[in-house]
Design an enzyme around this catalytic site. Sequence first.
Site, PDB file in Angstrom:
ATOM      1  N   ASP A  15      62.008  68.802   6.949  1.00 37.35           N
ATOM      2  CA  ASP A  15      62.617  67.801   7.827  1.00 37.35           C
ATOM      3  C   ASP A  15      61.976  67.849   9.212  1.00 37.35           C
ATOM      4  O   ASP A  15      61.404  68.870   9.597  1.00 37.35           O
ATOM      5  CB  ASP A  15      64.114  68.052   7.966  1.00 37.35           C
ATOM      6  CG  ASP A  15      64.837  67.932   6.637  1.00 37.35           C
ATOM      7  OD1 ASP A  15      64.320  67.232   5.743  1.00 37.35           O
ATOM      8  OD2 ASP A  15      65.915  68.544   6.494  1.00 37.35           O
ATOM      9  N   GLN A  16      62.183  66.784   9.982  1.00 35.75           N
ATOM     10  CA  GLN A  16      61.530  66.726  11.298  1.00 35.75           C
ATOM     11  C   GLN A  16      61.950  67.888  12.198  1.00 35.75           C
ATOM     12  O   GLN A  16      61.157  68.402  12.972  1.00 35.75           O
ATOM     13  CB  GLN A  16      61.743  65.357  11.968  1.00 35.75           C
ATOM     14  CG  GLN A  16      63.170  64.976  12.348  1.00 35.75           C
ATOM     15  CD  GLN A  16      63.635  65.599  13.650  1.00 35.75           C
ATOM     16  OE1 GLN A  16      62.834  66.119  14.406  1.00 35.75           O
ATOM     17  NE2 GLN A  16      64.933  65.543  13.882  1.00 35.75           N
TER      18      GLN A  16
END
Length: 246
Positions: free
Chosen positions: A110-111
């Site tokens: 995920d970011q």
Amino acid sequence: MRIEDILYTQGFGTRRVCAGLIQQGFVRVEGHVVDDPGAGFEVQGLRFTVQGTEWGYHDKAYLMLHKPAGTECSQKPSTYPSIYTLLPAPLRQRPNKGAVQGVQAIGRLDQDTTGLLLLTDDGQFIHRMGSPRHHVPKVYEIGAKHAVTQGQVDRLLAGVVLDDDPKPVRAAACEATGPSAMRLTLTEGKYHQVKRMLAAVGNRVETLHRSSIGPLALPDDLAPGQWRWLEPAQVDALRNARAGQP
Ligand code: URA
């Protein structure tokens, strides 16, 4: 192999661009300018410089990246910079069957997740690492919003049901590492799996860091945003790793 083909296979552009770099004197092997695109070299262990930057020849590229927070694993990110901007252009331009493809991340983080990410241009390796039979354990360090309890640890080990699948998913290993910190090992990689598992036991992920993939740990001296070639022995160890083994 001809030096023009060497540069081409290593991602320095089309054959015409590579020939241009060579003819303009930008390429050196063992300190000497090589200005003939047809000059031949043994590629095994070959080191060369292009415009002053040193490179080694790699038949296939296998890398590790310390993914920083605030980056997306997509080639076409929607909000944050792509992890691919952290890599030098030749790694993003390595050709595959005539097309520019470059290295690809093996799975995604995920970011806001940090830590170990593998990248390669070896399609078979990507396939193998992603196959359920091969799923190697991945270790995540979690900073949680609420206190971590033994009850949560026990439930994660026993298996929790995520909203899209009736089959429970369980942690291969799980332990509290602080009052609100946990280490969780997974052998599969569903979408937002760690965050959803923590939510399923009534806690919440605040920070998430992947510290290892099978036998490979993120080195302490690889700072966020830095990348490094994998050693051939590390690639072999990953290839031979089995689900359930560290
Ligand atoms: N699980 C998540 O929820 N996010 C990641 O980035 C990796 C695993």
